[in-house]
Design a protein around this motif. Sequence first.
Motif, PDB file in Angstrom:
ATOM      1  N   ALA A  47      11.823  -1.301 -13.923  1.00  0.00           N
ATOM      2  CA  ALA A  47      12.372  -0.932 -12.630  1.00  0.00           C
ATOM      3  C   ALA A  47      13.364  -1.810 -12.044  1.00  0.00           C
ATOM      4  O   ALA A  47      13.700  -2.789 -12.356  1.00  0.00           O
ATOM      5  N   ASP A  48      14.319  -1.186 -11.527  1.00  0.00           N
ATOM      6  CA  ASP A  48      15.464  -1.816 -10.958  1.00  0.00           C
ATOM      7  C   ASP A  48      15.509  -1.778  -9.104  1.00  0.00           C
ATOM      8  O   ASP A  48      15.891  -2.775  -8.550  1.00  0.00           O
ATOM      9  N   THR A  49      15.473  -0.681  -8.675  1.00  0.00           N
ATOM     10  CA  THR A  49      15.590  -0.616  -7.622  1.00  0.00           C
ATOM     11  C   THR A  49      14.470   0.689  -6.963  1.00  0.00           C
ATOM     12  O   THR A  49      14.079   1.643  -7.745  1.00  0.00           O
ATOM     13  N   PHE A  50      13.975   0.361  -5.659  1.00  0.00           N
ATOM     14  CA  PHE A  50      13.158   1.401  -5.149  1.00  0.00           C
ATOM     15  C   PHE A  50      13.680   1.776  -3.748  1.00  0.00           C
ATOM     16  O   PHE A  50      14.139   0.820  -3.017  1.00  0.00           O
ATOM     17  N   SER A  51      13.708   3.057  -3.361  1.00  0.00           N
ATOM     18  CA  SER A  51      14.180   3.471  -1.857  1.00  0.00           C
ATOM     19  C   SER A  51      12.798   2.893  -0.833  1.00  0.00           C
ATOM     20  O   SER A  51      11.730   2.777  -1.453  1.00  0.00           O
ATOM     21  N   ILE A  58       4.336   4.119  -2.948  1.00  0.00           N
ATOM     22  CA  ILE A  58       3.647   2.963  -3.553  1.00  0.00           C
ATOM     23  C   ILE A  58       2.572   2.311  -3.130  1.00  0.00           C
ATOM     24  O   ILE A  58       1.397   2.234  -3.381  1.00  0.00           O
ATOM     25  N   PHE A  59       2.920   1.683  -1.745  1.00  0.00           N
ATOM     26  CA  PHE A  59       1.961   0.614  -1.183  1.00  0.00           C
ATOM     27  C   PHE A  59       0.975   1.422  -0.278  1.00  0.00           C
ATOM     28  O   PHE A  59      -0.056   0.965   0.138  1.00  0.00           O
ATOM     29  N   LEU A  60       0.831   2.924  -0.400  1.00  0.00           N
ATOM     30  CA  LEU A  60       0.049   3.954   0.362  1.00  0.00           C
ATOM     31  C   LEU A  60      -1.005   4.322  -0.776  1.00  0.00           C
ATOM     32  O   LEU A  60      -1.807   5.272  -0.515  1.00  0.00           O
ATOM     33  N   PRO A  63       0.760   7.884  -6.357  1.00  0.00           N
ATOM     34  CA  PRO A  63       1.436   7.725  -7.732  1.00  0.00           C
ATOM     35  C   PRO A  63       2.849   7.821  -7.719  1.00  0.00           C
ATOM     36  O   PRO A  63       3.406   8.829  -7.432  1.00  0.00           O
ATOM     37  N   VAL A  64       3.479   6.787  -7.937  1.00  0.00           N
ATOM     38  CA  VAL A  64       5.084   6.690  -8.327  1.00  0.00           C
ATOM     39  C   VAL A  64       5.241   6.199  -9.875  1.00  0.00           C
ATOM     40  O   VAL A  64       4.554   5.140 -10.231  1.00  0.00           O
ATOM     41  N   GLY A  68       7.511   6.121 -17.582  1.00  0.00           N
ATOM     42  CA  GLY A  68       6.373   6.488 -17.958  1.00  0.00           C
ATOM     43  C   GLY A  68       5.088   5.296 -17.397  1.00  0.00           C
ATOM     44  O   GLY A  68       4.022   5.599 -17.895  1.00  0.00           O
ATOM     45  N   VAL A  69       5.448   4.572 -16.727  1.00  0.00           N
ATOM     46  CA  VAL A  69       4.565   3.451 -16.216  1.00  0.00           C
ATOM     47  C   VAL A  69       4.271   3.632 -14.688  1.00  0.00           C
ATOM     48  O   VAL A  69       5.327   3.685 -14.076  1.00  0.00           O
ATOM     49  N   ARG A  70       3.087   3.604 -14.467  1.00  0.00           N
ATOM     50  CA  ARG A  70       2.499   3.821 -12.912  1.00  0.00           C
ATOM     51  C   ARG A  70       2.868   2.505 -12.186  1.00  0.00           C
ATOM     52  O   ARG A  70       2.354   1.433 -12.732  1.00  0.00           O
ATOM     53  N   ILE A  71       3.689   2.640 -11.151  1.00  0.00           N
ATOM     54  CA  ILE A  71       3.750   1.400 -10.525  1.00  0.00           C
ATOM     55  C   ILE A  71       2.694   1.049  -9.632  1.00  0.00           C
ATOM     56  O   ILE A  71       2.109   1.864  -8.851  1.00  0.00           O
ATOM     57  N   LYS A  72       2.119  -0.230  -9.595  1.00  0.00           N
ATOM     58  CA  LYS A  72       1.205  -0.759  -9.077  1.00  0.00           C
ATOM     59  C   LYS A  72       1.447  -1.878  -7.960  1.00  0.00           C
ATOM     60  O   LYS A  72       1.885  -2.912  -8.100  1.00  0.00           O
TER      61      LYS A  72
END
Length: 160
Positions: A47-51, A58-60, A63-64, A68-72
């Motif tokens: 991953a490079d950037t997130f809005s 993600i922090f709530l 699932p994002v 193919g990888v779920r961000i934890k």
Amino acid sequence: MGCSVLTRVQFVKITALLICLCALCPICLAQAPERSLLLVAGAQSEADTFSHAELRKIFLGIPVTRSGVRIKPLLNLTDPLAMNVFLQQVIFMSEREYKRQLLSRVFRLGDQRPPEYDDIDELTGALRETSGSLTFMWAEQFETGSGLVSLGALWASSTD
């Protein structure tokens, strides 16, 4: 007449003190360190950037996925100020409301709360070992070449 002389002397002393304080103010402000809160992932992260909207999801616990990888999310509790700045400036919630939202999601959907770390070494170890993990930390906590990558600044204090 003696009273007016004493008042003038006091006025001159107070004025001189105020002028000195005003002259020192820019020096004190210039020495205040600028702080930046960074979004950090393990070096293996693709991953490079997130809005802000994606980070909020993600922090709530919503699932994002990326590649193919779920961000934890990993919660950094090493500094209460960092946590408060993150919640207020990125998640747009108080700590109480954030915890309420997480618990609500756990009870309604059976999700798990994000893991919490109050030790920086454990946090950075988890970032290196867990694929797709993200956290936030102060720029001075981030070490270049430590197996972590900064995905950008989430917030920076202003020295204006």
